[in-house]
Design an enzyme around this catalytic site. Structure first.
Site, PDB file in Angstrom:
ATOM      1  N   ILE A  82       0.877  -0.647  -0.354  1.00 35.30           N
ATOM      2  CA  ILE A  82      -0.047  -0.135  -0.223  1.00 35.30           C
ATOM      3  C   ILE A  82       0.281   1.552   0.064  1.00 35.30           C
ATOM      4  CG2 ILE A  82      -0.124   0.192   2.796  1.00 35.30           C
ATOM      5  CD1 ILE A  82      -3.380   1.174   2.328  1.00 35.30           C
ATOM      6  N   GLY A 140       0.345  -5.415   0.574  1.00 35.78           N
ATOM      7  CA  GLY A 140      -0.559  -4.946   0.076  1.00 35.78           C
ATOM      8  C   GLY A 140      -0.482  -6.186  -1.458  1.00 35.78           C
ATOM      9  N   ASP A 143      -1.566  -9.522  -0.944  1.00 29.92           N
ATOM     10  CA  ASP A 143      -3.114  -9.689  -1.135  1.00 29.92           C
ATOM     11  C   ASP A 143      -3.194  -9.318  -2.503  1.00 29.92           C
ATOM     12  OD1 ASP A 143      -3.602  -8.643   1.961  1.00 29.92           O
ATOM     13  OD2 ASP A 143      -1.866  -8.185   1.396  1.00 29.92           O
ATOM     14  N   GLU A 163       2.814  -7.143   6.980  1.00 25.91           N
ATOM     15  CA  GLU A 163       1.757  -5.926   7.616  1.00 25.91           C
ATOM     16  C   GLU A 163       2.204  -6.305   9.103  1.00 25.91           C
ATOM     17  OE1 GLU A 163       1.565  -7.380   5.648  1.00 25.91           O
ATOM     18  OE2 GLU A 163      -0.435  -6.756   4.034  1.00 25.91           O
ATOM     19  N   ASP A 171      -5.613  -7.102   6.125  1.00 24.74           N
ATOM     20  CA  ASP A 171      -6.810  -6.824   6.004  1.00 24.74           C
ATOM     21  C   ASP A 171      -7.538  -6.853   4.441  1.00 24.74           C
ATOM     22  OD1 ASP A 171      -5.847  -4.232   5.227  1.00 24.74           O
ATOM     23  OD2 ASP A 171      -7.096  -3.170   7.104  1.00 24.74           O
TER      24      ASP A 171
END
Ligand SMILES: CC/C=C\C=C\CC(=O)SCCNC(=O)CCNC(=O)[C@H](O)C(C)(C)COP(=O)(O)OP(=O)(O)OC[C@H]1O[C@@H](n2cnc3c(N)ncnc32)[C@H](O)[C@@H]1OP(=O)(O)O
Length: 287
Positions: A82, A140, A143, A163, A171
């Site tokens: 991110i 991310g 993810d 993370e 998340d």
């Protein structure tokens, strides 16, 4: 999924993106490439990325010529996770740090749900999405590739769920999707330790299914995917695999029986049988 016809989708694809490039590298092949295109920021996922990934996936879903989608990245690394410190970053945005804790919590919840939906859009695209990872794939980025159907990488690739070291519970899907890909133990190892793994270890635990010697070989390898296959069969296989992942074997068998009670009547199946008898390659219908 966006509405409208396939020519609208192609026209909108041509209008372009800010954080991505969507191309058809080989006009003779049915593979489209969605390339993360912020190399100076190591493809950190920005608000534009989160808006454009679902847009690209929904458009490619509607383009008949796109039989498969390759998710790749420009620059030295696949994705730095991110975007940290950007103006739209929900971790630091005023709406998530406001005076009213309940309003701030609700703002953050909605932002997280929105980002989750952006990555789930990869699963919702009916075409198979193949992640082609080179260099670092961080936070991310993991993810994102976990939402893809197939993961290939080059030898230089590394993967890290960072993370936990950033004081975040991951998340955006890694904790839900990774255990189903690499098993609970490996997912827990990656998520709880935040350790970086090499391409070789990623292959060993099943995070990637193929490792290529170089990025060039990786690009050439993914370009060959989706040749001479029935689009109906490929899209049906993705839909049934994903549905079966989340239900019991019994429910999955019931689901595929219902699916195939329609799909086994396809022209493509008749063509596949005829082609076999005639000892030639099948010519499947365009969608
Ligand atoms: C609501 C919460 C939802 C989601 C949470 C997700 C969690 C995560 O994604 S956690 C992971 C967050 N990311 C990081 O911790 C940063 C990871 N970056 C790196 O490890 C390295 O940059 C690298 C990817 C290994 C690349 O290394 P290198 O090639 O040496 O480049 P750098 O010099 O480090 O970076 C170049 C340039 O890019 C900027 N940058 C890198 N990562 C980010 C990022 N995540 N966000 C914003 N910008 C990033 C870096 O600052 C450099 O910028 P300059 O302006 O050139 O200095």
């Amino acid at each position: 999924m966006a509405s409208g016809g396939s020519s609208d989708a192609e026209a909108e694809l041509r209008r372009g993106f800010k954080a991505l490039a969507v191309t058809r590298p080989d006009p003779a092949a049915a593979v489209y490439e969605v390339r993360l295109s912020r190399p100076a920021q190591r493809n950190a996922l920005s608000p534009d990325s989160f808006a454009e990934i679902p847009r690209a996936m929904a458009l490619l879903d509607r383009v008949p010529a796109a039989r498969a989608v390759v998710l790749s990245a420009a620059g030295p690394h696949f994705c730095a996770g991110i975007e940290l410190g950007g103006p739209g970053n929900p971790l630091t945005a005023p709406f998530s740090r406001g005076a009213d804790p309940a309003a701030a919590a609700e703002g953050l919840r909605r932002a997280i749900l929105g980002m989750q939906a952006a990555l789930t859009a990869v699963e919702l695209c009916r075409k198979p999405v193949i992640a082609a990872v080179h260099g670092a794939c961080v936070g991310g980025g993991v993810d994102l590739v976990a939402a893809c159907d197939i993961r290939y990488c080059s030898k230089d690739a590394t993967f890290v769920l960072k993370e936990v070291d950033m004081a975040i519970v991951a998340d955006l899907g890694a904790l839900q999707r990774l255990p189903r890909i690499v098993g609970y133990g490996n997912a827990a190892d990656l998520a709880l330790t935040g350790r970086r793994i090499t391409a070789a270890e990623a292959k060993e635990m099943g995070l990637v299914s193929r490792v290529f010697d170089s990025k060039q070989e990786l690009d050439a390898g993914v370009a060959k995917i989706a040749k001479e296959k029935s689009a109906n069969a490929v899209m049906g296989t993705k839909a049934v695999l994903l549905r079966s992942r989340d239900i019991t074997v019994e429910q999955g068998l019931e689901h595929v029986a219902t699916w195939n009670s329609g799909m086994l009547r396809s022209n493509d199946l008749m063509e596949a049988i005829k082609a076999f008898m005639e000892k030639r390659k099948p010519v499947f219908s365009k969608l």
